[in-house]
Design a protein around this motif. Structure first.
Motif, PDB file in Angstrom:
ATOM      1  N   ALA B 380       0.838  -1.208   0.000  1.00 26.80           N
ATOM      2  CA  ALA B 380       0.000   0.000   0.000  1.00 26.80           C
ATOM      3  C   ALA B 380       0.866   1.249   0.000  1.00 26.80           C
ATOM      4  O   ALA B 380       0.653   2.185  -0.758  1.00 26.80           O
ATOM      5  CB  ALA B 380      -0.921  -0.017   1.214  1.00 26.80           C
ATOM      6  N   LEU B 381       1.881   1.254   0.871  1.00 26.57           N
ATOM      7  CA  LEU B 381       2.697   2.457   1.013  1.00 26.57           C
ATOM      8  C   LEU B 381       3.559   2.711  -0.206  1.00 26.57           C
ATOM      9  O   LEU B 381       3.792   3.849  -0.579  1.00 26.57           O
ATOM     10  CB  LEU B 381       3.563   2.353   2.270  1.00 26.57           C
ATOM     11  N   LYS B 382       4.062   1.631  -0.834  1.00 24.32           N
ATOM     12  CA  LYS B 382       4.953   1.837  -1.969  1.00 24.32           C
ATOM     13  C   LYS B 382       4.200   2.109  -3.255  1.00 24.32           C
ATOM     14  O   LYS B 382       4.611   2.944  -4.053  1.00 24.32           O
ATOM     15  CB  LYS B 382       5.861   0.614  -2.162  1.00 24.32           C
ATOM     16  N   CYS B 383       3.110   1.357  -3.486  1.00 23.89           N
ATOM     17  CA  CYS B 383       2.409   1.504  -4.763  1.00 23.89           C
ATOM     18  C   CYS B 383       1.302   2.543  -4.719  1.00 23.89           C
ATOM     19  O   CYS B 383       0.924   3.102  -5.738  1.00 23.89           O
ATOM     20  CB  CYS B 383       1.810   0.168  -5.199  1.00 23.89           C
ATOM     21  N   TYR B 384       0.742   2.782  -3.551  1.00 21.20           N
ATOM     22  CA  TYR B 384      -0.372   3.727  -3.442  1.00 21.20           C
ATOM     23  C   TYR B 384      -0.116   4.672  -2.277  1.00 21.20           C
ATOM     24  O   TYR B 384      -0.883   4.694  -1.316  1.00 21.20           O
ATOM     25  CB  TYR B 384      -1.689   2.972  -3.233  1.00 21.20           C
ATOM     26  N   PRO B 385       0.946   5.459  -2.347  1.00 18.16           N
ATOM     27  CA  PRO B 385       1.334   6.254  -1.173  1.00 18.16           C
ATOM     28  C   PRO B 385       0.278   7.249  -0.713  1.00 18.16           C
ATOM     29  O   PRO B 385       0.263   7.642   0.441  1.00 18.16           O
ATOM     30  CB  PRO B 385       2.604   6.983  -1.638  1.00 18.16           C
ATOM     31  N   THR B 386      -0.616   7.664  -1.619  1.00 18.67           N
ATOM     32  CA  THR B 386      -1.598   8.657  -1.185  1.00 18.67           C
ATOM     33  C   THR B 386      -2.831   8.032  -0.547  1.00 18.67           C
ATOM     34  O   THR B 386      -3.656   8.715   0.030  1.00 18.67           O
ATOM     35  CB  THR B 386      -2.067   9.494  -2.382  1.00 18.67           C
ATOM     36  N   LYS B 387      -2.955   6.704  -0.691  1.00 20.67           N
ATOM     37  CA  LYS B 387      -4.193   6.086  -0.200  1.00 20.67           C
ATOM     38  C   LYS B 387      -4.057   5.638   1.247  1.00 20.67           C
ATOM     39  O   LYS B 387      -3.706   4.490   1.525  1.00 20.67           O
ATOM     40  CB  LYS B 387      -4.561   4.892  -1.085  1.00 20.67           C
ATOM     41  N   LEU B 388      -4.356   6.577   2.126  1.00 21.77           N
ATOM     42  CA  LEU B 388      -4.267   6.295   3.555  1.00 21.77           C
ATOM     43  C   LEU B 388      -5.225   5.182   3.946  1.00 21.77           C
ATOM     44  O   LEU B 388      -4.962   4.401   4.868  1.00 21.77           O
ATOM     45  CB  LEU B 388      -4.627   7.564   4.324  1.00 21.77           C
ATOM     46  N   ASP B 389      -6.366   5.109   3.251  1.00 21.46           N
ATOM     47  CA  ASP B 389      -7.379   4.144   3.675  1.00 21.46           C
ATOM     48  C   ASP B 389      -6.937   2.704   3.439  1.00 21.46           C
ATOM     49  O   ASP B 389      -7.404   1.794   4.124  1.00 21.46           O
ATOM     50  CB  ASP B 389      -8.726   4.421   2.987  1.00 21.46           C
ATOM     51  N   TYR B 390      -6.022   2.500   2.496  1.00 25.72           N
ATOM     52  CA  TYR B 390      -5.502   1.143   2.310  1.00 25.72           C
ATOM     53  C   TYR B 390      -4.753   0.710   3.560  1.00 25.72           C
ATOM     54  O   TYR B 390      -4.899  -0.407   4.060  1.00 25.72           O
ATOM     55  CB  TYR B 390      -4.565   1.080   1.109  1.00 25.72           C
ATOM     56  N   VAL B 391      -3.912   1.616   4.040  1.00 27.44           N
ATOM     57  CA  VAL B 391      -3.136   1.302   5.239  1.00 27.44           C
ATOM     58  C   VAL B 391      -4.070   1.044   6.401  1.00 27.44           C
ATOM     59  O   VAL B 391      -3.902   0.093   7.164  1.00 27.44           O
ATOM     60  CB  VAL B 391      -2.177   2.463   5.572  1.00 27.44           C
TER      61      VAL B 391
END
Lengths: 116, 816
Positions: B380-391
């Protein structure tokens, strides 16, 4: 752990006195600092407490206040520029390198003092 | 009796000797163009590979030696063919070798020569060879034989697209162990049918499947007590099987479509159906390593689906993590062309499939479950850094799992706690902004699953991150949020152990003190709320903590008051606000007093008085007076050590000397009290020094009534110095007495040179004479040396001063 209020160290030809400065009344007064210098019988007197950098010669002795290295708050001065001093002692000469953080820049000053 | 190791060495040496002899003979015959004899020797040499006595390692060495020698044979034959000296029916001839091992090795060698010389159908030969190898069903021998096939055919596998002319697709029937007789007679196609990449794929897939079967069969050979040894031997041979996959990846004409349709399904089918844990784990990881990431992105669902069906003993977490890490790496390579295509919902796919996998494996240890979540959060952090909700989703899932498994209060030393701590630290290290953490709803709740040790460790990590990144915390809500998460550092916890290392404790509270300096509201009003919130939390920290945490808050408040003063033009309420701030400080310092601290609150009150005196808000004189008298009360009531008393009174006087906001009504009582206190010090030398210090109040003390100018009350100064002299006279220790005289002398000089005309030159002379009289009588030691120097320096100064003319004073009549 308790440390002494006053300390004298000898480096090369120089006797260097260390005193925090809050015990010197009035604070930051040249003549009252001279009292300490005479008492400790030192060539260089280093004090602090005021967080204000100073370096000057008085009656052929050298007085240094390195200021605050972190720019810590002082009730005596609302704007404290971080500073520190390095002393290069060679024979009978001391060169003080003064580093001050002015804004984003580090400024360096060089002050020489010769022992009589 | 030889050890097994020695036995193997002996057997290998014997076999290699045969190889050397036979290969020498073979080469000699070939030199003389005696092919048949040469082949006979080759066959003898190859017979060594029929052994069952060698370990895989030794067999490998033997195999390598023989393969080298067979190169000579291949080179010789290629040479002959190129010169037009085809040996008729060679392909059939070699099959008359007695035993199957030499027969097949020779067949492969010759087959490759035929291919390289463009004799016959490449496609047909390849098919024939791969089928023929079925003749060896012994796992070890079969694996090496097929490896030989793979190595020899490395550069001759067809790698072309299907040709548009649609060459005859000859369907070879499953070849019997004996070659199709008369193969070399089928020379009718003009274009010896070279084959296409499809044929190569089929060839390799078949070879792969057969090798895998042999490899798996090894697992069940032999006694159950030798299982571990067998598994170790299997692992040593794994690269043989893996080479098939490498070969598939080297086919240039295999694009992502062909990979999807022709390559992966076959491989996955073989992997899943073999139901062998060692094979599955190795081969799945091999697939990930060997094929490009773009391919993996397009085939995720099939791959992960296969993972669900793997043997329970397979360490599935390593496989998944290897894949996720590769894809995360891939997406970070910066190149625009390399970003994950929008249609591929990488996170969702992995998230779902991992859930499935976990569901399918009820025995999965919790730390492995967490490891998978760690991989997901990294993704999540590497591929979708802006998507806080994934984290947040990952944290939520983890919390659910832990709740379901009834895990609680995890022991810091356990694997699951360590893994979970890793999970918690990743967002901290990745965002480098603790304010982002506050947006993760499930972060705080997840902390509750740890034990005290771990919670403290993660909290410390968080605070250190804030300090390193100098993350400013601007709002009271955010302050509240963070202080709640790092609870163990702020307040006592219900599960806190009794003893704590003093040094560690001081260090960690030091971090909190530093953290307080990061609390900085955008506006002064906001900052007040921030500090109040912080005060509330830290105030509950208990006596051990507040000595570290409340002082920074007080100083921050002093700075805030100054801020209000500086902005007073813009805020008409500034005076009330300043007043409120000092009330806040008063209360806070009071809390420290309640914790039975003395030096610290005293100093804080004095610092406060200094600040207050500079800000002329309504009633500030009263407030300053209050702070001074509080300091004084502490001095009187709490400080009992005489050294500390002198130090404290000096501090109070020197602070007071700097304050100019007091009118005479307030200034006078303070002066009096200080002087009184000084004269009541127990030890005479302390009294003497104390009184000397007080003299400065009368000289440079500043009063509001005199518009902030110095008092310069010379009369009182002289009184003090005279009193000090009287006290010094009462000292019994002579050297102390003389020391005090010298100090008083210096003070006289100080005031005289400062313009205090009430001091007489004659009294200076008197004192000098007295000292001169007493000095020689002192015992000679370090102390008296010091006093002598002090005096000498004083005299030197006087001499210099006498020569200088000054408007303040004149040293006429001085007798230094």
């Amino acid at each position: 752990m308790s440390y002494p209020e006053l300390k004298v160290v000898t480096v090369g030809q120089f006797r260097i006195g260390l005193c925090h400065g809050h015990q010197v009344v009035p604070w930051d007064d040249t003549e009252s600092l001279a009292l300490i210098q005479r008492q400790l019988d030192v060539d260089i007197l280093i004090t602090g407490h005021t967080h204000k950098f100073q370096a000057f010669e008085h009656e052929e002795k050298f007085y240094i206040n390195p200021g605050s290295i972190t720019g810590a708050y002082s009730p005596l001065d609302s704007k404290v520029a971080p500073s520190f001093v390095l002393l290069d002692i060679q024979q009978s000469t001391v060169i003080a390198y003064v580093y001050q953080l002015v804004g984003e820049e580090v400024k360096v000053e060089r002050i020489e003092y010769k022992k009589c | 009796m030889m050890t097994p190791q020695e036995e193997q060495e002996k057997l290998l040496e014997e076999a290699l000797t045969v190889v050397r002899t036979q290969s020498f003979q073979m080469k000699r015959c070939l030199d003389k163009s005696k092919l048949m004899d040469g082949l006979k020797h080759a066959s003898n040499m190859l017979s060594e590979l029929r052994t069952s006595l060698l370990s895989p390692k030794s067999y490998y060495e033997l195999y390598m030696a023989i393969s080298d020698e067979l190169c000579h044979l291949e080179t010789y034959l290629l040479d002959e063919f190129s010169k037009g000296r085809k040996v008729t029916d060679l392909y059939e001839l070699v099959q008359y070798a007695g035993n199957i091992i030499p027969r097949l090795y020779l067949l492969i060698t010759v087959g490759v020569v035929y291919i390289k010389s463009n004799e016959l159908s490449r496609k047909d030969i390849l098919k024939d060879l791969v089928e023929m190898c079925r003749g060896v069903q012994h796992p070890l021998r079969g694996l090496f034989l097929r490896n030989y096939l793979l190595q020899c055919t490395k550069n001759v596998l067809p790698d072309a697209e299907e040709d548009a002319e649609g060459g005859e697709v000859s369907v070879m029937s499953h070849a019997a162990p004996r070659a199709i007789a008369g193969l070399n007679k089928m020379v009718n196609s003009s274009d010896a049918d070279a084959g296409t990449v499809r044929d190569s794929i089929d060839f390799i897939q078949l070879n792969f499947a057969e090798m895998n079967k042999l490899w798996v069969r090894m697992q069940h050979q032999g006694h159950s007590r030798d299982r571990e040894k067998r598994e170790q031997e299997r692992r040593e041979l794994r690269i043989l099987v893996g080479t098939n996959l490498v070969r598939l990846s080297q086919l240039e004409c295999v694009d992502v479509e062909k990979y999807k349709k022709l390559v992966l399904p076959g491989v996955l089918e073989q992997v899943v159906s073999c139901k062998d844990a060692i094979a599955q784990e190795y081969l799945m990881e091999c697939v990930i390593q060997v094929f490009p990431d773009e391919y993996h992105l397009q085939t995720l669902n099939s791959f992960l689906h296969a993972c669900v069906d793997l043997h329970p003993d397979v360490n599935i977490k390593n496989v998944i993590i290897a894949l996720i890490d590769r894809l995360a790496q891939f997406s970070r390579k910066g190149d625009v062309a390399r970003t994950i295509p929008m249609e591929i919902q990488l996170f969702d796919i992995f998230s779902q499939q991992i859930s499935l996998i976990i569901q399918n494996r009820p025995d999965m240890p919790p730390e492995d479950i967490v490891s998978l979540q760690v991989a997901l959060i990294n993704l999540a952090l590497k591929c979708y850094p802006t998507k806080l909700d994934y984290v947040d989703k990952v944290l939520e899932t983890t919390e659910e799992i832990f709740h379901r498994l009834n895990l609680d209060h995890l022991d810091a030393a356990s694997a699951v706690s360590r893994e979970l701590a890793r999970l918690m630290k990743i967002p901290i290290d990745s965002y480098n902004n603790v304010l982002e953490l506050l947006k993760l709803e499930h972060y705080g709740p997840l902390m509750e699953y740890f034990d005290y040790q771990a919670r403290k460790s993660i909290s410390t990590h968080l605070i250190l991150n804030a300090l390193e990144n100098e993350t400013v915390i601007p709002s009271p809500e955010q302050v509240e949020g963070i202080l709640n998460i790092v609870g163990p550092l702020v307040q006592d916890q219900s599960d806190q152990p009794e003893m704590d290392d003093e040094e560690d404790f001081a260090e960690e509270q030091g971090y909190m003190g530093r953290f307080i300096h990061l609390l900085s509201g955008d506006t002064p009003d906001q900052q007040y709320l921030v500090l109040s919130t912080a005060r509330k939390h830290f105030g509950n920290g208990g006596n051990r903590r507040i000595r570290h945490t409340l002082p920074p808050i007080v100083f921050a408040a002093y700075r805030l008051a100054l801020k209000y003063y500086q902005l007073r033009e813009e805020d008409e309420k500034w005076e009330k606000k300043c007043g409120k701030i000092f009330q806040f400080c008063h209360q806070t310092i009071g809390a420290l007093m309640k914790a039975e601290l003395t030096e610290l609150p005293l100093r804080l009150f004095l610092q406060g008085a200094l600040v207050i005196s500079q800000l002329d808000f309504e009633n500030h004189e009263t407030v300053a007076y209050e702070f001074m008298s509080q300091a004084f009360t502490l001095y009187e009531d709490e400080i009992s050590d005489s050294k500390a008393q002198l130090a404290a009174i000096t501090l109070i006087v020197s602070t007071f000397e700097k304050i100019s906001c007091f009118g005479e009504e307030n200034h006078e009582p303070l002066r009096t009290q200080c002087t009184l206190a000084a004269s009541k010090l127990l030890k005479k030398p302390d009294q003497c020094r104390g009184v000397v210090v007080c003299s400065h109040m009368f000289w440079s003390g500043k009063s509001k009534d005199r518009a902030g100018k110095e008092l310069r009350d010379g009369k009182r100064v002289v009184e003090c110095l005279k009193k000090a002299g009287r006290i010094a006279n009462q000292c019994m220790d002579k050297s102390v007495q003389v020391q005090l005289y010298v100090e008083i002398l210096n003070s006289q000089i100080y005031f005289y040179e400062n313009g205090c005309s009430e001091i007489q030159v004659s009294s200076i002379n008197e004192l000098i004479a007295k000292i001169r009289e007493d000095l020689p009588n002192l015992e000679s030691n370090d102390e008296s040396d010091q006093i002598n120097k002090h005096f000498a320096n004083t005299i030197t100064h006087l001499k210099i001063a006498k020569l200088q003319s000054s408007s303040n004073f004149s040293y006429d009549g001085l007798d230094p």
